[in-house]
Design a protein around this motif. Structure first.
Motif, PDB file in Angstrom:
ATOM      1  N   PHE A  92      59.730 -25.971  -9.282  1.00 47.24           N
ATOM      2  CA  PHE A  92      58.846 -26.952  -9.096  1.00 47.24           C
ATOM      3  C   PHE A  92      58.279 -27.481 -10.581  1.00 47.24           C
ATOM      4  N   LEU A  95      60.837 -29.646 -12.035  1.00 42.81           N
ATOM      5  CA  LEU A  95      60.718 -30.895 -11.501  1.00 42.81           C
ATOM      6  C   LEU A  95      59.627 -31.972 -11.913  1.00 42.81           C
ATOM      7  N   ALA A  96      58.234 -31.161 -11.647  1.00 44.83           N
ATOM      8  CA  ALA A  96      57.053 -32.154 -12.020  1.00 44.83           C
ATOM      9  C   ALA A  96      57.093 -32.686 -13.327  1.00 44.83           C
ATOM     10  N   CYS A  99      59.769 -35.212 -13.654  1.00 49.55           N
ATOM     11  CA  CYS A  99      59.419 -36.817 -13.047  1.00 49.55           C
ATOM     12  C   CYS A  99      58.147 -37.480 -13.701  1.00 49.55           C
ATOM     13  N   SER A 100      57.353 -36.724 -14.397  1.00 46.62           N
ATOM     14  CA  SER A 100      56.021 -37.334 -14.961  1.00 46.62           C
ATOM     15  C   SER A 100      56.697 -37.943 -16.403  1.00 46.62           C
ATOM     16  N   TRP A 135      66.167 -28.376 -13.601  1.00 46.68           N
ATOM     17  CA  TRP A 135      65.656 -28.144 -12.334  1.00 46.68           C
ATOM     18  C   TRP A 135      66.718 -27.903 -11.166  1.00 46.68           C
TER      19      TRP A 135
ATOM     20  N   CYS B  88      62.427 -30.286   3.708  1.00 49.75           N
ATOM     21  CA  CYS B  88      62.731 -30.012   2.133  1.00 49.75           C
ATOM     22  C   CYS B  88      62.934 -31.190   1.220  1.00 49.75           C
ATOM     23  N   PHE B  92      60.421 -32.637  -1.704  1.00 53.83           N
ATOM     24  CA  PHE B  92      61.033 -32.800  -3.161  1.00 53.83           C
ATOM     25  C   PHE B  92      60.577 -34.173  -3.706  1.00 53.83           C
ATOM     26  N   LEU B  95      56.517 -34.608  -4.077  1.00 51.46           N
ATOM     27  CA  LEU B  95      56.217 -34.243  -5.274  1.00 51.46           C
ATOM     28  C   LEU B  95      56.702 -34.856  -6.481  1.00 51.46           C
ATOM     29  N   ALA B  96      57.786 -35.416  -6.568  1.00 52.88           N
ATOM     30  CA  ALA B  96      58.304 -36.465  -7.511  1.00 52.88           C
ATOM     31  C   ALA B  96      57.274 -37.665  -7.753  1.00 52.88           C
ATOM     32  N   CYS B  99      53.658 -36.740  -8.984  1.00 50.71           N
ATOM     33  CA  CYS B  99      53.973 -36.261 -10.283  1.00 50.71           C
ATOM     34  C   CYS B  99      53.891 -37.601 -10.947  1.00 50.71           C
ATOM     35  N   TRP B 135      52.630 -33.141  -0.108  1.00 54.94           N
ATOM     36  CA  TRP B 135      53.671 -32.335  -0.494  1.00 54.94           C
ATOM     37  C   TRP B 135      53.257 -30.721  -0.096  1.00 54.94           C
ATOM     38  N   PHE B 139      55.657 -28.645   2.287  1.00 58.58           N
ATOM     39  CA  PHE B 139      56.548 -27.504   1.832  1.00 58.58           C
ATOM     40  C   PHE B 139      56.277 -26.210   2.702  1.00 58.58           C
ATOM     41  N   LEU B 146      61.707 -22.210   7.763  1.00 56.33           N
ATOM     42  CA  LEU B 146      62.940 -21.213   7.269  1.00 56.33           C
ATOM     43  C   LEU B 146      62.821 -19.946   7.652  1.00 56.33           C
TER      44      LEU B 146
END
Lengths: 152, 152
Positions: A92, A95-96, A99-100, A135, B88, B92, B95-96, B99, B135, B139, B146
């Motif tokens: 995570f 990924l953050a 992206c930033s 990631w 999921c 993601f 979150l992307a 950010c 996000w 999640f 799950l």
């Protein structure tokens, strides 16, 4: 021992860890060498996260290499749980960071030369791409290990 | 029916979906109303993703509400798998989006007034914060579902 490819202690897992190590250190190198990354918050964040991912991947790659080439280590559910939680958190974070970094690099490339000469801008973008690859691989490791967990 | 709180068809899941709906539509409103969001790529991306998350959360909230208040629906593993994969992927994506929006908004706030008047800049940041909350909740839904999946 079960034959889940990609789980801890298999050769596929060793390949995944090796890939994570390569991509995260490449991202670190593209960002750090000869670039004033600390003038932007998100670039410093990327460096911090990749500086965490690289030793984590290296140490797990060593465990996998020992398990594949020397002696198969026993798998304990607790150790596996720690590894899954660590992988998930690091994936995570990376990924953050990716992206930033990608969005700021493309914004700087749009604004133009006073903030970002084109040679350095493309290095920022390469670094973000490497962080994305890292990631993806660490998320794959998380999923493979999570798949193995209920059978222990 | 198992008593996993937060899994599909329980009141906790209804609360989670309601929270996702509220936060994602708040993020959309903060970004869209009276703001020229389409001049930056990552703000358009946030609007796209939140425009996907909002109807997804609304429809699952309706399913949960029906299941809680009217009649308990049977759970099928395939449907649950589709919901988990969708959750999921959307978590993601959001979150992307969060950010990249946060980093670009803070960069614009640093650069100052010609690119971003302070009132609009704080709205960008609020929108990113709402996307982060969305996000987190989606999640959590993924994890709860799950957890339920192997028992079906």
């Amino acid at each position: 021992m079960e034959a889940v490819p990609g789980a801890l202690g298999t050769s596929a897992s060793f390949a995944l860890r090796l890939g994570q190590t390569i991509f995260s250190s490449a991202s670190l190198l593209f960002m750090c060498l000869d670039v004033q990354f600390y003038s932007y918050t998100c670039f410093s964040y990327l460096v911090t996260v990749m500086g965490l991912v690289t030793p984590w991947s290296v140490s797990l790659a060593l465990v996998d290499a020992y398990s594949v080439f020397v002696k198969c280590l026993p798998r304990q559910p607790r150790v596996l749980l720690v590894i899954i939680v660590g992988d998930c958190a690091l994936s995570f974070l990376s990924l953050a960071a990716a992206c930033s970094t990608a969005s700021v690099a493309s914004l700087l490339a749009e604004v133009g030369s006073p903030y970002c000469p084109s040679k350095i801008c493309s290095r920022y973008q390469l670094s973000a791409a490497m962080a994305f690859m890292s990631w993806f691989l660490s998320f794959a490791s998380t999923l493979f290990n999570l798949w193995l967990l209920p059978s222990l």
